[in-house]
Design a protein around this motif. Structure first.
Motif, PDB file in Angstrom:
ATOM      1  N   ARG A  81     -22.943 -14.759  33.147  1.00  0.00           N
ATOM      2  CA  ARG A  81     -23.246 -15.157  31.770  1.00  0.00           C
ATOM      3  C   ARG A  81     -24.608 -15.822  31.725  1.00  0.00           C
ATOM      4  NH1 ARG A  81     -17.760 -15.970  32.205  1.00  0.00           N
ATOM      5  NH2 ARG A  81     -16.472 -15.283  30.428  1.00  0.00           N
ATOM      6  N   LEU A  82     -25.333 -15.579  30.657  1.00  0.00           N
ATOM      7  CA  LEU A  82     -26.625 -16.234  30.480  1.00  0.00           C
ATOM      8  C   LEU A  82     -26.404 -17.668  30.010  1.00  0.00           C
ATOM      9  CD1 LEU A  82     -27.480 -13.235  30.564  1.00  0.00           C
ATOM     10  CD2 LEU A  82     -29.184 -13.773  28.807  1.00  0.00           C
ATOM     11  N   ASN A  83     -27.141 -18.584  30.598  1.00  0.00           N
ATOM     12  CA  ASN A  83     -27.090 -19.960  30.132  1.00  0.00           C
ATOM     13  C   ASN A  83     -27.635 -20.035  28.705  1.00  0.00           C
ATOM     14  OD1 ASN A  83     -26.931 -22.792  30.070  1.00  0.00           O
ATOM     15  ND2 ASN A  83     -27.496 -22.930  32.234  1.00  0.00           N
ATOM     16  N   THR A  84     -27.280 -21.081  28.007  1.00  0.00           N
ATOM     17  CA  THR A  84     -27.627 -21.177  26.589  1.00  0.00           C
ATOM     18  C   THR A  84     -29.131 -21.175  26.344  1.00  0.00           C
ATOM     19  OG1 THR A  84     -27.431 -23.591  26.761  1.00  0.00           O
ATOM     20  CG2 THR A  84     -25.497 -22.385  26.006  1.00  0.00           C
ATOM     21  N   TRP A  85     -29.907 -21.669  27.287  1.00  0.00           N
ATOM     22  CA  TRP A  85     -31.351 -21.759  27.102  1.00  0.00           C
ATOM     23  C   TRP A  85     -32.107 -20.548  27.652  1.00  0.00           C
ATOM     24  CZ3 TRP A  85     -33.793 -21.580  31.811  1.00  0.00           C
ATOM     25  CH2 TRP A  85     -33.026 -21.940  32.930  1.00  0.00           C
ATOM     26  N   VAL A  86     -31.359 -19.559  28.157  1.00  0.00           N
ATOM     27  CA  VAL A  86     -31.981 -18.403  28.806  1.00  0.00           C
ATOM     28  C   VAL A  86     -32.021 -17.216  27.849  1.00  0.00           C
ATOM     29  CG1 VAL A  86     -31.802 -16.757  30.703  1.00  0.00           C
ATOM     30  CG2 VAL A  86     -31.220 -19.169  31.069  1.00  0.00           C
TER      31      VAL A  86
END
Length: 229
Positions: A81-86
């Motif tokens: 999963r992509l981190n929220t800031w990515v």
């Protein structure tokens, strides 16, 4: 995170030498894809490897769910999963770069001609591959969970039924792996591995020069760059 990264590195240190002489020890579609582009395996073998790599990844993820369902749920199935800031571009770029480094190290570690001239290379190859994977995880786990292996991402996605941005973990590693394989094939193989000052005066090179076969002088002789696969 450190424990997970260390476990991943240890896994490769153990599995690669275990299967290297049997199947080549790819364990990763990005590696197999790079080997195919470099002409080291056929398309048919790549497809066979890919199918079994995906099946193995699904089986492994399912076993984790069966053994520790609570831990599996707590880790959200260990799916990438992509981190929220990515952003998507960042994730793709990270996967391309890290997979390229990882695959390039694998190509160098299983290079038979270099192994024949460097006694330490076959012994340290699993360690080199494992430590590279460890560093890749240290960098990318906070970003997108770190794939560098489409099979690993696919297996967890199937069992966890999580497909958001899943394409990133195919496109990034395959591009990175393919580029690394072609770079190694066309750059590292052209290096003067067989043309040190001492070798330049050897009978082998004098023979090729005397026969006008200058195109192979300072490069690997034909037929001496096969992988175990």
């Amino acid at each position: 995170m450190f424990a997970y990264d260390t476990l991943s590195a240890q896994r490769w240190c153990l599995l690669v030498p275990s299967f290297l002489t049997l199947t080549g020890g790819h364990l990763n579609p990005a590696v197999s894809f790079a080997m195919m582009l470099a002409g080291r395996i056929s398309i048919i073998r790549f497809i066979v490897y890919l199918l079994f790599q995906l099946a193995g990844a699904i089986t492994g993820s399912a076993l984790v769910l069966a053994v520790d369902p609570n831990g599996h749920r707590a880790a959200l199935g260990a799916a990438n999963r992509l981190n929220t800031w990515v952003g998507i571009g960042t994730a793709v770029g990270v996967e391309i770069l890290l997979t390229a480094i990882f695959v390039f190290v694998i190509f160098a570690a299983v290079d038979k001609p270099r192994s024949s001239t460097s006694a330490h290379l076959p012994v340290l190859a699993p360690f080199a591959i494992g430590i590279t994977l460890f560093l890749c995880h240290m960098i990318a786990v906070p970003i997108d969970g770190c794939s560098v292996n489409p099979a690993r991402s696919f297996g967890t996605a199937v069992v966890a039924n999580t497909w958001h941005n899943h394409w990133i973990f195919w496109v990034g590693p395959l591009i990175g792996g393919g580029v690394a394989g072609l770079l190694y094939e066309h750059l590292a193989y052209r290096s003067a591995v067989y043309a040190t000052p001492a070798e330049g005066n050897s009978r082998f090179f004098k023979h090729h020069r005397s026969n006008g076969d200058a195109k192979h002088v300072g490069r690997r002789p034909p037929g001496e760059h096969e992988y175990t696969v």
